[in-house]
Design a protein around this motif. Structure first.
Motif, mmCIF file in Angstrom:
data_model
loop_
_atom_site.group_PDB
_atom_site.id
_atom_site.type_symbol
_atom_site.label_atom_id
_atom_site.label_comp_id
_atom_site.label_asym_id
_atom_site.label_seq_id
_atom_site.Cartn_x
_atom_site.Cartn_y
_atom_site.Cartn_z
ATOM 1 N N LEU A 146 0.738 -1.314 -0.041
ATOM 2 C CA LEU A 146 -0.152 0.028 0.126
ATOM 3 C C LEU A 146 0.793 1.276 0.054
ATOM 4 N N PRO A 147 0.444 2.244 -0.845
ATOM 5 C CA PRO A 147 1.199 3.804 -0.530
ATOM 6 C C PRO A 147 1.150 4.168 0.645
ATOM 7 N N ILE A 148 2.197 4.453 1.396
ATOM 8 C CA ILE A 148 2.231 5.187 2.496
ATOM 9 C C ILE A 148 3.157 6.303 2.602
ATOM 10 N N PRO A 149 2.648 7.672 2.269
ATOM 11 C CA PRO A 149 3.623 8.640 2.186
ATOM 12 C C PRO A 149 3.698 9.139 3.872
ATOM 13 N N LYS A 150 4.552 10.320 4.076
ATOM 14 C CA LYS A 150 4.915 10.870 5.110
ATOM 15 C C LYS A 150 3.401 11.082 5.873
ATOM 16 N N ARG A 151 3.381 11.269 7.325
ATOM 17 C CA ARG A 151 2.251 11.475 8.155
ATOM 18 C C ARG A 151 1.539 12.803 7.607
ATOM 19 N N LYS A 152 2.457 13.702 7.519
ATOM 20 C CA LYS A 152 1.665 14.960 7.172
ATOM 21 C C LYS A 152 1.023 15.127 5.800
ATOM 22 N N GLU A 153 1.342 14.320 4.633
ATOM 23 C CA GLU A 153 0.751 14.233 3.453
ATOM 24 C C GLU A 153 -0.471 13.286 3.636
ATOM 25 N N GLN A 154 -0.383 12.453 4.581
ATOM 26 C CA GLN A 154 -1.708 11.551 4.647
ATOM 27 C C GLN A 154 -2.662 12.335 5.279
ATOM 28 N N TYR A 155 -2.401 13.166 6.277
ATOM 29 C CA TYR A 155 -3.260 14.161 6.707
ATOM 30 C C TYR A 155 -3.945 15.025 5.428
ATOM 31 N N GLU A 156 -3.226 15.427 4.698
ATOM 32 C CA GLU A 156 -3.567 16.232 3.570
ATOM 33 C C GLU A 156 -4.505 15.407 2.573
ATOM 34 N N ILE A 157 -4.192 14.328 2.385
ATOM 35 C CA ILE A 157 -4.935 13.395 1.595
ATOM 36 C C ILE A 157 -6.468 13.339 2.059
ATOM 37 N N LEU A 158 -6.268 12.747 3.581
ATOM 38 C CA LEU A 158 -7.679 12.701 4.304
ATOM 39 C C LEU A 158 -8.465 13.886 4.092
ATOM 40 N N ASN A 159 -8.055 15.174 4.513
ATOM 41 C CA ASN A 159 -8.536 16.227 4.261
ATOM 42 C C ASN A 159 -9.321 16.543 3.126
ATOM 43 N N SER A 160 -8.377 16.307 1.920
ATOM 44 C CA SER A 160 -9.168 16.623 0.522
ATOM 45 C C SER A 160 -10.268 15.384 0.124
ATOM 46 N N VAL A 161 -9.894 14.079 0.805
ATOM 47 C CA VAL A 161 -11.041 13.273 0.269
ATOM 48 C C VAL A 161 -12.264 13.391 1.111
ATOM 49 N N SER A 162 -11.958 13.860 2.472
ATOM 50 C CA SER A 162 -13.345 14.287 3.412
ATOM 51 C C SER A 162 -13.988 15.388 2.654
ATOM 52 N N THR A 163 -13.469 16.310 2.171
ATOM 53 C CA THR A 163 -14.028 17.420 1.599
ATOM 54 C C THR A 163 -14.885 17.014 0.432
ATOM 55 N N LYS A 164 -14.206 16.148 -0.440
ATOM 56 C CA LYS A 164 -15.081 15.672 -1.688
ATOM 57 C C LYS A 164 -16.259 14.978 -1.044
ATOM 58 N N LEU A 165 -15.827 14.050 -0.019
ATOM 59 C CA LEU A 165 -17.063 13.199 0.340
ATOM 60 C C LEU A 165 -18.039 14.020 0.880
ATOM 61 N N ASN A 166 -17.713 15.043 1.555
ATOM 62 C CA ASN A 166 -18.797 15.790 2.065
ATOM 63 C C ASN A 166 -19.706 16.563 1.049
ATOM 64 N N ASP A 167 -19.017 17.125 -0.134
ATOM 65 C CA ASP A 167 -19.812 17.569 -1.232
ATOM 66 C C ASP A 167 -20.441 16.669 -1.896
ATOM 67 N N LEU A 168 -20.053 15.487 -2.154
ATOM 68 C CA LEU A 168 -21.094 14.351 -2.649
ATOM 69 C C LEU A 168 -22.286 13.822 -1.888
ATOM 70 N N HIS A 169 -21.903 13.894 -0.512
ATOM 71 C CA HIS A 169 -23.150 13.817 0.464
ATOM 72 C C HIS A 169 -24.301 14.846 0.302
ATOM 73 N N LEU A 170 -23.743 16.014 0.425
ATOM 74 C CA LEU A 170 -24.785 17.017 0.155
ATOM 75 C C LEU A 170 -25.569 16.960 -1.156
ATOM 76 N N ILE A 171 -24.892 16.633 -2.284
ATOM 77 C CA ILE A 171 -25.547 16.472 -3.709
ATOM 78 C C ILE A 171 -26.576 15.496 -3.342
ATOM 79 N N ASN A 172 -26.183 14.563 -3.033
ATOM 80 C CA ASN A 172 -26.957 13.348 -2.636
ATOM 81 C C ASN A 172 -28.134 13.757 -1.823
ATOM 82 N N SER A 173 -27.840 14.341 -1.016
ATOM 83 C CA SER A 173 -29.250 14.778 0.046
ATOM 84 C C SER A 173 -30.000 15.696 -0.888
ATOM 85 N N LYS A 174 -29.688 16.513 -1.470
ATOM 86 C CA LYS A 174 -30.495 17.595 -2.258
ATOM 87 C C LYS A 174 -31.153 16.638 -3.425
#
Length: 207
Positions: A146-174
């Motif tokens: 599995l691709p394991i970057p440095k912890r700082k980059e892991q958090y950046e990826i998590l934040n990016s994915v979470s933002t996109k998922l929240n946007d999708l959930h909002l669209i889905n709810s609408k």
């Protein structure tokens, strides 16, 4: 970023057993006992979770679950489903659920996202053994790459994915709300038609 094997970045890979006596030792109160039906990618489902006594829990000390452990189903139709353990309670698992306890190099939430991704699902597929009941053994899991970057980059990826998922959930709810409004409008028209509030004879004439 390097592809690392599970053995490189995990403190623990292991699972439990079914207590002697099986379902007869389950109880309404006590220690949470997680089985494959409780593990979902979207989170733990514990509405109908089984529980065991503290005595059994202590006898199964090797499969005690800790907060931020990633739990992976390793047998049957639900193989590959995973959850992160985020409850403030003690818990244990049976032999169908593998505990993956990451070390300090890996953010637990990042590992959970990886296991849900196409990369993670592919590793599960490649490591699965056949037979009457598909399954993953610990050696196969340790070889997951599995691709394991440095912890700082892991958090950046998590934040990016979470933002996109929240946007999708909002669209889905609408969309769900709009569909419900259309259903309500349709039901209202039918109700008014059958109660005579709308004269449908005029519609038939126009046809």
């Amino acid at each position: 970023m390097e592809n690392r094997t599970h053995a490189f970045f995990n403190k623990k890979i292991g699972s439990g057993v079914t207590p002697r006596g099986g379902a007869s030792v389950y109880q309404d109160e006590g220690i949470i006992f997680l089985r494959s039906q409780n593990i979902y990618d979207q989170g733990l489902r514990i509405d109908d979770v089984s529980r065991i006594s503290n005595e059994i829990h202590e006898k199964m000390s090797g499969s005690k679950v800790m907060k931020d452990d990633v739990l992976l189903n390793i047998t049957g139709a639900s193989i590959g489903r995973s959850s992160i353990f985020n409850l403030d309670e003690e818990a244990n698992v049976n032999q169908h659920v593998c505990i993956i306890r990451p070390n300090e190099k890996v953010v637990p939430e990042y590992l959970h996202f990886l296991m849900q991704s196409e990369v993670g699902k592919l590793q599960v597929k490649l490591g699965t053994t056949g037979g009457n009941r598909e399954g993953l053994n610990f050696e196969a899991i340790k070889k997951f790459r599995l691709p394991i970057p440095k912890r700082k980059e892991q958090y950046e990826i998590l934040n990016s994915v979470s933002t996109k998922l929240n946007d999708l959930h909002l669209i889905n709810s609408k969309l769900i709300n709009q569909i419900q409004l259309l259903k309500n409008y349709r039901q209202s028209i039918i109700s008014e038609a059958v109660t005579g509030k709308i004269d449908v004879r005029e519609w038939e004439t126009k046809k």
